[in-house]
Design an enzyme around this catalytic site. Structure first.
Site, PDB file in Angstrom:
ATOM      1  N   GLU A 119      -8.226 -26.658  15.334  1.00 37.60           N
ATOM      2  CA  GLU A 119      -7.456 -27.105  14.171  1.00 37.60           C
ATOM      3  C   GLU A 119      -7.340 -28.615  14.186  1.00 37.60           C
ATOM      4  O   GLU A 119      -7.097 -29.207  15.251  1.00 37.60           O
ATOM      5  CB  GLU A 119      -6.035 -26.507  14.151  1.00 37.60           C
ATOM      6  N   ASN A 160      -5.921 -27.387  19.371  1.00 42.33           N
ATOM      7  CA  ASN A 160      -5.439 -27.858  18.067  1.00 42.33           C
ATOM      8  C   ASN A 160      -4.743 -29.200  18.247  1.00 42.33           C
ATOM      9  O   ASN A 160      -3.892 -29.348  19.131  1.00 42.33           O
ATOM     10  CB  ASN A 160      -4.427 -26.871  17.464  1.00 42.33           C
ATOM     11  N   TYR A 204      -3.199 -32.808  15.968  1.00 43.39           N
ATOM     12  CA  TYR A 204      -2.940 -33.447  14.685  1.00 43.39           C
ATOM     13  C   TYR A 204      -2.512 -34.907  14.787  1.00 43.39           C
ATOM     14  O   TYR A 204      -2.894 -35.722  13.969  1.00 43.39           O
ATOM     15  CB  TYR A 204      -1.843 -32.679  13.922  1.00 43.39           C
ATOM     16  N   GLU A 219      -1.608 -21.385  19.685  1.00 39.91           N
ATOM     17  CA  GLU A 219      -0.478 -22.285  19.942  1.00 39.91           C
ATOM     18  C   GLU A 219       0.725 -21.540  20.527  1.00 39.91           C
ATOM     19  O   GLU A 219       1.799 -21.470  19.906  1.00 39.91           O
ATOM     20  CB  GLU A 219      -0.077 -23.029  18.674  1.00 39.91           C
ATOM     21  N   GLU A 238       2.888 -22.865   4.451  1.00 34.99           N
ATOM     22  CA  GLU A 238       3.010 -23.673   5.670  1.00 34.99           C
ATOM     23  C   GLU A 238       4.332 -23.409   6.380  1.00 34.99           C
ATOM     24  O   GLU A 238       5.178 -24.291   6.538  1.00 34.99           O
ATOM     25  CB  GLU A 238       2.848 -25.162   5.344  1.00 34.99           C
ATOM     26  N   TRP A 239       4.490 -22.130   6.758  1.00 37.74           N
ATOM     27  CA  TRP A 239       5.597 -21.708   7.589  1.00 37.74           C
ATOM     28  C   TRP A 239       6.948 -22.138   7.020  1.00 37.74           C
ATOM     29  O   TRP A 239       7.238 -21.854   5.868  1.00 37.74           O
ATOM     30  CB  TRP A 239       5.385 -22.179   9.030  1.00 37.74           C
TER      31      TRP A 239
END
Length: 1979
Positions: A1787, A1719, A1721, A1576, A1838-1839
């Site tokens: 992802e 990826n 979502y 990414e 998660e970042w």
């Protein structure tokens, strides 16, 4: 009167020698029917070759046989030559349908009759089909007897429907029954049976008549019943119904059977005496009597028979002559109006001769039979044959009209067009569509013309009206107009982008398919133009219409269109106004393609066009007509030419020549003789002689071409705009000029009214003259004329753009001239088309001339369409089918449905809290997914869709025509009472705009309109003595208009506007108002109740009771909150009950209506749903608001117990002697109870309610209920702060009503949302509101069995919103309150609501259908993680710092100050991670290497061998488990040491990355065969270096840094790919690529080009940023380059901020992939945003904003919405953009926020549907997808969200130091998909892959969504693990089971073996459907 035909009949018979009778072409001269004897004789004649005998044989009715004699065909053709126009055919019901019904039919006989009809038609005769003469199927006779049995009516109707469907395309004239009185006399001897039979026959006829004219309106035809002329006047009462039938007009003409009454045994002494004796009344007198019954209908003498009289053979001729003389006299009697007659018995005696027009196919044929010459010669001295006049057609017309005075010429005619008249409006593709380069469309000549700056103001049609995206918008307008036809053109280049039939553009085809289907669904016939000036530029590049090769291309295009659309299109126009193409496009160059060559190209183009037209006509005629039954014509334009000097013959000739040059140029070859007019040819020859130096190159047709061209049009399309005064030119200078070539000089009269266009002057009378000319010159009356274009332009801006007076006056005048031509001149005009539907691009004038009936705002990117006043006028003309006398009152013939009223059952008082509390138990514990999942299904048939308004809010006219003041008039005229001192004085001006409101309602497709009556408009002071008839007339007109539009009225009697005079005597406090309201209601019932079937007494009485009397915010603003609201409500309830009983007692039995009251309520959600006090408070809130009125009416006649208890106790605590809540007597309770037929509900929002003890000292209705109300700040907002959108509350409210009031019929009578005025037409929030609220209503109906009957949108239009004035808008239509016209413009929500109505809800979408199947073998199933997110050990074993170590240790950067220091500790848990991977059954595992763990400083100068060995050990373990590693080199954790020198902004990092990759390939490449360079890069560049929300947290250079970083990342990737490809691939044989990410992007408004462009731009700046250089061309996409360059230059920079690749870099970057790693979502909705140029930013460069659809399911992450369909769409985008490369989905997953336990049904739902979309992409779309990766293997860091968002398939318990990985339910589901390699079809039985292995955690059972069981979301700490109470219970049981094992080990072991075997069997069945979880779930 129908059209005239150029056929004149001459009756040549003894005694009629001087009679000449002219008959119109619709005059019917009838013969037939066939008989068996006649057919037999014809067959014998065929053998003997004898001459035909034409007499009718009386023997048996003809039995149709397949082989039709050729002599029969000759016989019929000769009948036509003798003047017969129609031929009778008897359809034998008894044989066609032997059993009487269409279930069983005789196909051979049907085919035979079909062939017979074809033969009749081929003979140029028209069939006249009799449906029933005598015979009836035997089975029906045996079962039902005769016509006295009513059952035969529907059986006959069924038979007739079958006949219409089977033969309807061949028959125009139908007879239901032939002489039923004779049928009755012969079959019904008993006196009682005859009347019954007649009644049933008439009933059957009436039903058939209704079917024919309601269901077959597109057919041009007539239907009647044949009655015996003597029976009509029979004194027998039995025949009275036939006279009534005529009187009611239930027939299109009066068909009579005429026969003589003579006695067979009477001696004939004197023929004349006998005639008088036999028939006292002459035929003419009888016909006159028949006509007197109904003067509007014409008479058809269906049968004429004197053969039964005993007349000696010698006297038969004289006798027949005498009788026929009477018929002739009847024909000449204008008062009788005979339309046709039967000559079957006179064929041998009466030779009929006629002359056809020059268009007749046998124009030179003289139809005299052998032997008739002598007979004719005897009388020919008195007969004149009418040949063509010596005058030209023009001179004939000119002489006819030149004698008119101006008054006669301009007189207005009252009359109507034929019932089948086509009313149309027109557009052209290039003028309205826009989308000039959308979806594969090719460039056309107008695109090029405009882009070259040849249009005024450099305007283009690139967007135009944006109709390419607005089909629904345009059809919406047409429904409002009530047109029945729409003339539009196809864009040739949209279908064939290059003009040639190589590869048609499917997107363009789909557009036109959708348009055509939408039109037909709205009962609008498409009239399609193939060519309206927009030639594909590719064809123009090879010469355009000058190149005759284009004829073939056009023919191919037309052929394709016929084949593709012809099943639905029945009117085709080949060319629209080809004169304009030739003259302006290739002659003057004013139009595209801009060629100025009037002496050559102009005529050459016309020549090609004519031949192309003819070719296309023949293609249709030969290949399509027989199946499609359409018409093909051409639309020609012409001015009318009036001689400048009427007395100069040369000017008359010149005017004629002008028409021949303009109209005849194309019309003469097509309609006359295949060649150009002689006048045209002679003039060009003359010009060439005069000007030999610049001759006209005028082509000619060969004889073969002439024959081919002649007659190639089924209709004459005529476009007409203006007239000219013509005289001959005086200047004979040789110039290449059209007028000089033609030798004419066109001018205008100064008295003619001009328009904004210099070439259009308003001269209405020219149209009538032109129509007459066309008829005389080209069509006669046999070819119909369609007026295909007429319009008037107005200015672009100005005061008159909406109230377009000039257009209004012009429309009426021009249409009236067409009416005169039709009625007075018998011109066969069949259609009128007004140009145009809307303002559009007008060629060279751009948008500066407005021709539209609808105003288009071209400055607004929404391109809103607003009806002009001319649109309403045109609608009225269409409605009246012409012009009617306004004084006439027409009966509205529409069905007003009666309601079946079922009395509601009385119910006991509610408990405290009520039993309806089960609603909270059922719903309040729902998870978000369970609650919010969108439900696709439809409402039941008969569901009522409505829109609403109220009188004070919209009517205006506050003191008009005798209306009295209301309390709202008084209130708004009081200063500072209403926001901005707004009033309802004018409001929407609906009092003067009924037509405008009806227009919107028709367009919306609502079945019901809910409006209120203004009490003071009808009774100005509130009492009947003040009756105001003007107000009554207004509502009568509105109601009648609604019914005429098939919209039923739902009427509210009181919507808050009490007459001020009644408030002055106390208002609703006073009991006197009960009687006054009842008197008002009684009057309304009596006056309007014959048409109104649904009454509402009061609207939202709780609102005006509280707001008006408890506060000062509503009138009368008395502000006594503790007493008055209760007293007012008490009176209102009694007034309601009184009105109900009045209706029930006096009107219900006759009017059959419903009556109710409309109550309002918000849903009350307990603040804590399992807190009993809050539940009781919520219930109490509903009882105080809804139950206040509903409980007395729907339950027991009294207030709710909770309310009585609360107010009573409060009053006592306040030391009052009695409750402030009044009491009803028992008598009043009984009177009130049950006074509603249905439950009417208005609702807008939801409240969160909690228990709260309110103030005691203050007396108030609000405080009495002891509640506190609020809302969730996360709920969507509206313009009204307290009205938040929480759609799920509606479902719960409906369920509460169901439980509380025993599920009564419920109508939602008000639901809507307020927006601010700045939101004019693009009201996305309103769309989301309706979408979600209506969907919750659907769930309530379908899933909860709520008895929901209808839904009403609030409101129809923006209106006066009470104390907020015009500051808020609820309307589906925008009203401009700043304009006195109050114009209405449909908002996008109106179109959306129409879509819902059309679908009756939300029909399941095809694309959402779940599919079953397997993925390809060797499909890569994987799960993913990233090093920083799971490894932890941030300082262990020599690991270096990464930028994420630094970032997470910086305050306020990460949520909850979380870090990745430990994370999931995967650095120390290789075995644990491997175990869950094995458990998951994946065959691949995607993870990343930590760059600083291997190279702590980022370079190979120092290698951390311990870190490297960690990865070697892990990879070896994976391979040993047969799991292939997918290794990401960089997943965002750059060594901090490299960031310290600039990180990715420093190009040296490229070299460091190559160095690092090289080391990894060396050390790990023998084991790893799947490499990902970067993960990414978009997020690295934008989030890390742009927004600063990710490491390294740089957010100060948003306009530069992301681009530099992205540039370096792309080059870094390319270098690493080349390194691997050239150095390592030969030995290691692996794959390497990059993983990019992108959301799918949809336009927020898919009807808006600006949002569509924004969506494309957003996608290009997101996924396209990195994809294009690598996967396509080595460079950034053009959209991105152009935007950044444009913005940079606007900011004063010398060049783009987006770096540029050198050519060598492009070549090195291009193609550096082995696959696309992708990826994905979620999906977003994009819209255009102009950020300006002040600050350089990535967002300003992109110029988009995003939002999401509220109906999309949420997740634990704010940015992630569940949109599976978007996955498939973006995969298709990749396939299309990058040539279907191999794709690995690296992802995909969903999060929950916080700890939600192990039963993650939302994740199961997500993966199930997203993976299924992948399967569709592979199976259905052919996309090359190789693998799927679930994100993520386990919960992790998660970042920036830290550990709050959990994506894992395995739960990680962070509170346990051991960080155990616990499988969630989704892990089991995903592993099952992997085992099955897809989704096994349950229909095929249990699949072996579904045999689950025993696991340590019991798999969760699939749960229906939403469920009726509350979800326990409580959490407990158990053994160091925070888990749900449900799971804790499970663990306890597990421990208990272990304890039992320890106690009774042996017994338990035996039991467990037995139990396990049984469970395995059970699992094999229960798991079969596991993969279908949520696929067929019920909510």
């Amino acid at each position: 009167m129908g059209p005239l035909r150029s056929i004149f009949f001459f009756i040549v018979f003894i005694g009629l020698s001087d009679a000449e009778i002219k008959l119109s072409s619709d005059f019917m001269v009838i013969a037939g029917p066939l008989t068996n004897v006649l057919v037999k004789n014809l067959a014998e004649d065929e053998k003997k070759d004898q001459k035909n005998n034409f007499s009718v044989q009386e023997e048996a009715q003809y039995f149709c046989q397949d082989a039709l004699s050729s002599h029969l065909k000759d016989y019929l053709s000769n009948l036509h030559k003798k003047g017969i126009s129609h031929y009778k055919v008897i359809l034998p019901w008894t044989k066609i349908l032997p059993e009487g019904t269409s279930d069983k039919m005789d196909n051979d006989l049907i085919k035979c009759h079909s062939n017979l009809l074809n033969v009749i038609i081929i003979a140029n005769l028209k069939p006249l089909l009799v449906l029933h003469d005598s015979g009836m199927p035997q089975e029906l006779i045996e079962k039902y007897g005769g016509w006295e049995n009513e059952a035969l009516v529907d059986l006959f109707v069924d038979y007739v429907r079958f006949a219409f469907a089977t033969f309807g395309d061949k028959v125009e004239t139908w007879i239901t029954f032939d002489n039923p009185s004779e049928l009755i006399k012969s079959k019904h001897k008993l006196q009682h049976a005859g009347p019954l039979a007649i009644r049933n026959i008439i009933s059957a006829h009436e039903k058939v008549y209704g079917i024919y004219h309601n269901e077959m309106q597109h057919k041009e035809g007539t239907l009647s019943i044949v009655l015996n002329i003597n029976g009509v006047f029979s004194t027998d009462d039995m025949f009275q119904p036939f006279r009534q039938l005529i009187n009611e007009g239930m027939m299109d003409l009066i068909a009579v059977a005429v026969s003589d009454d003579c006695l067979s045994n009477h001696k004939i002494d004197s023929l004349r005496d006998e005639t008088l004796k036999a028939n006292r009344d002459s035929v003419s007198e009888k016909l006159a009597k028949v006509k007197s019954i109904n003067k509007h209908l014409q008479i058809l003498i269906f049968s004429l028979d004197f053969s039964q009289c005993a007349v000696p053979a010698v006297g038969s001729t004289e006798y027949n002559r005498a009788k026929f003389t009477e018929v002739v006299k009847a024909l000449s009697n204008n008062e009788v109006s005979v339309i046709g007659y039967d000559v079957s018995h006179f064929l041998d005696h009466l030779p009929l001769h006629y002359q056809r027009s020059n268009l007749d196919n046998e124009s030179n044929f003289s139809p005299m039979e052998e032997g008739s010459e002598d007979e004719l010669a005897e009388h020919n001295s008195d007969i004149q044959f009418h040949g063509r006049s010596r005058l030209s057609a023009y001179q004939t017309v000119w002489e006819k009209f030149s004698v008119q005075s101006n008054a006669e010429r301009d007189s207005f005619l009252i009359g109507t067009f034929p019932s089948t008249f086509l009313w149309s409006t027109a557009t052209a593709s290039f003028k309205i569509e826009g989308g000039w380069a959308e979806q594969g469309k090719g460039e056309n000549i107008w695109d090029r013309f405009a882009h070259e700056g040849k249009v005024e103001k450099n305007q283009t049609a690139d967007i135009a009206c944006d109709s390419f995206h607005k089909i629904d918008y345009d059809v919406y307008l047409m429904r409002g107009l009530q047109i029945n036809s729409y003339k539009f053109s196809l864009s040739w280049s949209r279908i064939f982008p290059t003009g040639n039939w190589t590869k048609p553009n499917q997107d363009g085809i789909d557009y036109y398919n959708k348009l055509i289907d939408s039109l037909l669904e709205s009962n609008i016939q498409p009239m399609v133009t193939l060519y309206h000036w927009d030639l594909p530029q590719a064809l123009q590049d090879i010469g355009g219409w000058q190149n005759e090769n284009i004829i073939k291309a056009f023919s191919d295009y037309a052929d394709f269109c016929f084949a593709t659309f012809g099943d639905r299109v029945k009117y085709w126009i080949t060319f629209n106004e080809p004169w304009v193409v030739s003259y302006a496009g290739y002659g003057t160059g004013q139009h595209a393609p801009g060629i100025s060559d009037p002496t050559n190209a102009s005529y050459k183009v016309a020549h090609s066009v004519i031949k192309a037209h003819a070719n296309v006509w023949h293609i249709y005629n030969n290949n399509y007509r027989s199946q499609q039954h359409g018409q093909v014509g051409i639309a020609l334009n012409s001015d009318w030419a009036e001689p400048k000097s009427p007395n100069k013959p040369e000017d008359v000739q010149t005017a004629d020549r002008y028409l021949q040059f303009m109209l005849g140029w194309f019309a003469h070859p097509i309609f006359v003789n295949g060649d150009y007019p002689e006048t045209l040819k002679a003039q060009i020859k003359k010009y060439n002689q005069e000007c030999p130096s610049a001759p006209v190159h005028f082509p000619s047709f060969t004889e073969k071409e002439k024959q081919y061209i002649n007659g190639t049009s089924d209709f004459f399309g005529l476009s007409h705009y203006t007239s000219r005064l013509i005289n001959s030119t005086t200047n004979k200078v040789c110039v290449s000029d059209y007028n000089r070539i033609g030798d004419f000089f066109p001018q205008v009269d100064n008295s003619w009214r001009s328009t904004v266009s210099p070439w259009i002057y308003i001269v209405p009378w020219g149209l009538r003259r032109l129509l007459n000319f066309v008829t005389h010159e080209y069509t006669g009356t046999s070819i119909p004329i369609y007026i295909t274009g007429h319009g008037i332009p107005t200015e672009y801006d100005g005061l008159d753009i909406i109230n377009d007076t000039i257009r209004i006056e012009s429309i009426a005048a021009y249409i009236n001239e067409a009416l005169k031509a039709s009625i007075t001149d018998n011109v066969n005009v069949k259609a009128f088309t007004l140009r145009s539907l809307m303002d559009s691009f007008e060629g060279p004038q751009g948008y500066n001339h407005r021709f539209g009936l609808h105003y288009v705002n071209f400055e607004d990117s929404n391109r809103p369409r607003t009806p002009k006043e001319s649109a309403y006028l045109y609608t009225q003309i269409i409605k009246n089918n012409g012009f009617v006398n306004r004084s006439l009152k027409y009966l509205i013939q529409t069905t007003v449905h009666n309601n079946n009223v079922k009395k509601l059952t009385a119910l006991p008082a509610s408990e405290v809290p009520s039993k309806a509390k089960i609603v909270w138990e059922k719903f309040s514990g729902q998870e978000d997914m369970e609650r919010d999942t969108f439900f696709y299904d439809t409402f039941p048939e008969g569901f009522v869709w409505s829109a609403s308004s109220s009188a004070y809010q919209i009517e205006g006219g506050w003191n008009a025509d005798g209306k009295g003041p209301s309390i709202w008039d008084n209130f708004t005229h009081t200063p500072n009472m209403v926001l901005k001192s707004h009033t309802g004085d004018v409001a929407c001006d609906s009092y003067n705009k009924i037509d405008e409101d009806l227009f919107m309602l028709r367009a919306l497709r609502v079945q019901t309109y809910h409006f209120s009556i203004s009490w003071p408009r009808i009774f100005s002071n509130g009492s009947i003595e003040s009756l105001n008839l003007a107000g009554v007339n207004y509502y009568n007109k509105l109601i009648d208009g609604l019914l005429a539009s098939n919209i039923t009225p739902r009427v509210t009697l009181y919507h808050w506007d009490l007459p001020q005079a009644l408030q002055d005597i106390g208002g609703w406090e006073k009991e006197e108002l009960i009687g006054l309201f009842n008197t008002y209601a009684d009057y309304c019932f009596k006056t309007f109740g014959d048409r109104v079937r649904f009454w509402i007494t009061f609207n939202e009485p709780s609102v005006f009771s509280w707001e008006g009397y408890g506060t000062s915010s509503f009138p009368p603003a008395l502000n006594e909150p503790g007493h008055l609201p209760y007293r007012v409500a008490h009176v209102v309830l009694k007034a309601h009950a009184k009105a109900f009983h009045t209706y029930d007692d006096k009107y219900r039995s006759t009017q059959k209506g419903l009556i109710s009251i409309s109550l309002n309520a918000d849903w009350a959600e307990p603040k804590i749903f399992n807190n009993l006090r809050d539940v009781a408070a919520a219930d109490r809130y509903l009882q105080f608001t809804l139950g206040w009125f509903a409980h007395p009416i729907f339950k027991n006649g009294d207030y709710p117990e909770a309310m009585k208890w609360q107010v009573g106790n409060k009053s006592e605590l306040q030391h009052l002697s009695a409750s402030r809540l009044p009491q009803f007597t028992e008598q009043e309770k009984n009177f009130i109870r049950g006074t509603a037929d249905v439950f009417c509900l208005t609702t807008y929002t939801t409240k969160i309610v909690s228990h709260n003890i309110a103030k005691l000292k203050s007396f108030s209705y609000e405080y009495d209920r002891d509640t506190a109300e609020g809302f969730d700040p996360g709920w969507p907002t509206s313009a009204i702060k307290k009205f938040r959108a929480a759609a799920w509350g509606l479902r719960r409210l409906l369920n509460w009503i169901k439980e509380e009031y025993s599920n009564p019929p419920i109508y939602i009578t008000g639901n809507g949302v307020a927006t601010k005025p700045i939101s004019t037409v693009d009201d996305t929030d309103r769309i989301f509101f309706y979408k979600t609220y209506i969907n919750e209503a659907l769930k309530a109906y379908k899933l909860d069995n709520v008895n929901l009957k209808g839904y009403t949108a609030t409101s129809l239009l923006d209106s006066f919103e009470w104390v907020n004035g015009y500051s808020f808008q609820f309307g589906l239509h925008h009203v401009n309150f700043k304009d006195p016209n109050r114009q209405r413009t449909p908002k996008r929500s109106a179109h959306y609501f129409t879509e819902i109505i059309h679908g009756n809800g939300f029909p399941p979408r095809k694309e959402d259908e779940f599919i079953y199947g397997e993925f390809p073998k060797d499909f890569a199933w994987s799960a993913a993680t990233a090093a920083y997110q799971i490894e932890g050990a941030w300082r262990a074993d020599g690991k270096g710092l990464s930028i994420w170590d630094t970032f997470s240790h910086t305050p306020l950067k990460v949520g909850n100050d979380d870090t990745g220091d430990i994370a999931c500790d995967s650095y120390h848990k290789i075995d644990e991670d491997l175990a869950i991977l094995k458990q998951l059954k994946v065959n691949h595992y995607r993870f990343s290497l930590s760059w600083p763990r291997i190279l702590p400083k980022g370079t190979t100068g120092y290698v951390n061998e311990v870190g490297l060995n960690y990865y070697i050990r892990f990879i070896d373990a994976l391979l040993a488990a047969d799991i292939k590693p997918q290794v990401t080199l960089y997943h965002w954790d750059l060594p901090q040491a490299l960031q310290d020198v600039g990180g990715w902004e420093n190009s040296s990092t490229i070299d460091r990355f190559v160095e690092y990759a090289n080391f990894c390939f060396q050390k790990l490449g023998d084991k790893v065969k799947f490499w990902i360079t970067l993960n990414e890069p978009y997020n690295t560049a934008l989030l890390g270096y742009g927004y600063g929300t990710a490491a390294p947290g740089i957010g100060t250079r948003l306009g530069r840094a992301p681009y530099i970083v992205g540039h370096n990342l792309i080059k870094a990737h390319a270098e690493v790919w080349h390194l691997y490809n050239e150095t390592y691939r030969p030995q290691q044989g692996g794959l390497i690529s990059i993983t990019i990410n992108s959301d799918w992007v949809e336009p927020r408004n898919p009807y808006k080009q600006e949002d569509i462009d924004a969506a494309k731009r957003h996608l290009m700046f997101y996924g396209g940023w990195f994809a294009y250089p690598i996967f396509k061309n080595g460079d950034y996409n053009e959209v991105m380059k152009a935007r950044v360059r444009e913005k940079s230059l606007a900011q004063g920079l010398p060049k783009s901020r987006l770096p540029e690749f050198t050519e060598s870099e492009k070549q090195r970057i291009k193609g550096t992939y082995d696959y696309i790693g992708f990826n994905h979502y979620t999906t977003v909705l994009a819209f255009n945003v102009n950020f300006g140029n002040a600050i350089p930013t990535y967002d300003a460069d992109r110029g988009t904003g995003t939002t999401v659809d509220r109906s999309w399911l949420s997740s634990g992450s704010f940015w992630l919405k569940v949109t599976p369909w978007g996955f498939r769409r973006i995969l298709n985008w990749i396939k299309k953009e990058f040539n279907n490369p191999p794709i690995y989905l690296t992802e995909n997953g969903i999060s929950e926020h916080g700890d939600k336990g192990l039963n993650d049904t939302w994740r199961i739902n997500y993966h199930k549907n997203y993976i299924n979309e992948v399967l569709k992409a592979i199976k259905l779309d052919g996309i090359n997808i190789r693998g799927y990766t679930a994100w993520s293997l386990m919960d992790n860091f998660e970042w920036a969200m830290g550990y709050a968002d959990r994506f894992g398939l395995f739960y990680v318990n962070y509170s346990d130091p051991s960080l155990p990985r616990i499988p969630k339910a989704s892990s089991k589901y995903y592993s099952t998909i992997i085992r099955c390699n897809g989704f096994p079809d349950p229909a095929l039985g249990p699949h072996e892959c579904l045999q689950l292995e025993a696991t340590t955690v019991k798999p969760s059972s699939a749960k229906s969504l939403p469920t009726t069981t509350p979800t326990n979301t409580g959490k407990v700490h158990f053994l160091g693990l925070q888990i749900s109470t449900v799971n804790a219970t499970s663990v306890l049981y597990t421990l208990f089971a272990i304890l039992l094992v320890a106690v009774v080990l042996l017994a338990l072991f035996s039991y467990k073996i037995w139990k396990t075997s049984k469970a395995n069997i059970s699992k094999s069945h229960s798991c079969t459907n596991e993969l279908s979880l949520a696929h067929n779930t019920n909510f």
